[in-house]
Enzyme design. Structure first.
Site, short mmCIF file in Angstrom:
data_model
loop_
_atom_site.label_atom_id
_atom_site.label_comp_id
_atom_site.label_asym_id
_atom_site.label_seq_id
_atom_site.Cartn_x
_atom_site.Cartn_y
_atom_site.Cartn_z
N HIS A 13 0.87 -1.18 0.00
CA HIS A 13 0.00 0.00 0.00
C HIS A 13 0.90 1.23 0.00
CE1 HIS A 13 -3.69 2.28 0.72
NE2 HIS A 13 -2.88 3.11 1.37
N CYS A 14 0.80 2.03 -1.07
CA CYS A 14 1.66 3.21 -1.19
C CYS A 14 0.95 4.41 -0.58
CB CYS A 14 1.99 3.47 -2.67
SG CYS A 14 2.79 5.05 -2.93
N THR A 15 1.48 4.88 0.54
CA THR A 15 0.83 5.99 1.25
C THR A 15 0.96 7.31 0.48
OG1 THR A 15 0.63 7.01 3.39
CG2 THR A 15 2.82 6.35 2.79
N ASN B 182 -2.96 4.64 -2.46
CA ASN B 182 -3.56 3.46 -3.09
C ASN B 182 -2.63 2.25 -3.02
OD1 ASN B 182 -6.22 3.84 -4.87
ND2 ASN B 182 -5.15 5.79 -4.72
#
Ligand SMILES: [Zn+2]
Ligand SMILES: [Zn+2]
Length: 280
Positions: free
Chosen positions: A120-122, A126
């Site tokens: 999960h790329c903060t 997303n």
């Protein structure tokens, strides 16, 4: 539209930092650094000027375009109906109440199962998975290129800000402190702050990009790398196609070039099957 926006407070803050950082550096380069360089090297050739405008536009379109595509690409199984019987390698996700294919994992923030989930790329708010890994990789690659390019352009400008004296480096590293001490004015403080962000982001992206290039090269996700799962490594060329699609060599130039992925995100070719196809 709302479904694409970051959901948690950390994600909102990090996403705002991404957008704010990109535009702050862009503004600094276009309105302060480039005019300053042109002023220093009179007469400044128009060829050089147009080269910088072209390179900046290319990097900006690719950064924002890949960021946009990373966010809006559906990373779930979409309309594909998942089987009700648990097939080998599949697992049941109690949160989604559905069977989840191999390499797919549930994300607690996105609240759904993500195909070939990487992480999960903060900073984009997303999940990164099977369908948007291409855009994520090219986002960090173009961001890295842009930051290195900006840092090289900024060298003379930084030297000017610190008053051509290494002992005044605090004006760059601690701009707020330098402003409080009246060593610089508020506008120089803001410029120093953006210059420092650009240097810091460049270092972080070097590490991040190196790590993910290793994953792509070996056909692994972050989870598979940490668990030493190597069964999806089909050789570097097939691994590149698995992320960037059949036209992998063109994806660098634009996020809007269509490049079909060879797999569907549900069934994956393993190295054992790839090497001896008669066993399939
Ligand atoms: Zn799930
Ligand atoms: Zn997620």
């Amino acid at each position: 539209m709302l479904k694409y926006l970051p959901k948690t407070r950390t994600d909102i803050f990090a996403f705002a930092f991404t957008l704010g950082g990109i535009h702050a550096v862009l503004m600094l380069e276009l309105f302060f650094v480039l005019p300053w360089i042109m002023d220093q090297y009179q007469p400044y050739s128009s060829m050089k000027y147009y080269f910088h405008i072209f390179a900046t536009t290319f990097l900006y379109i690719n950064t924002i375009g890949n960021l946009w595509k990373t966010i809006v690409t559906d990373t779930t199984n979409g309309s594909v109906v998942l089987p009700s019987i648990l097939k080998p390698g599949w697992k049941f996700c109690s949160a989604c109440e559905a069977n989840s294919p191999p390499r797919s994992y549930h994300c607690g923030i996105c609240r759904r199962c993500i195909l070939k989930r990487d992480h999960h790329c903060t900073f984009t708010g997303n999940c990164i998975g099977f369908r948007n890994y291409r855009y994520y990789m090219l986002l960090i690659l173009h961001c890295w290129l842009a930051s290195v390019y900006a840092n090289v352009m900024n060298l003379g400008f930084i030297w000017m800000i610190i008053g051509e004296d290494v002992l005044s480096l605090h004006r760059l590293i601690f701009p707020f402190f330098a402003w409080v001490m009246r060593s610089i004015d508020i506008y120089t403080m803001i410029k120093s702050f953006v210059l420092m962000i650009c240097i810091g982001v460049s270092c972080l992206l070097t590490a991040l990009l190196g790590y993910h290039i290793g994953n792509v090269w070996r056909g692994q996700t972050t989870y598979e790398r940490s668990h030493r799962i190597k069964q999806y490594d089909l050789g570097w060329k097939e691994n590149l196609k698995g992320v960037f699609g059949e036209k992998w060599y063109l994806t660098f130039f634009s996020p809007f070039i269509t490049s079909d992925l060879p797999e569907d995100g549900i069934d994956f070719m393993t190295s054992a099957k790839y090497e001896s196809p008669k066993d399939m």
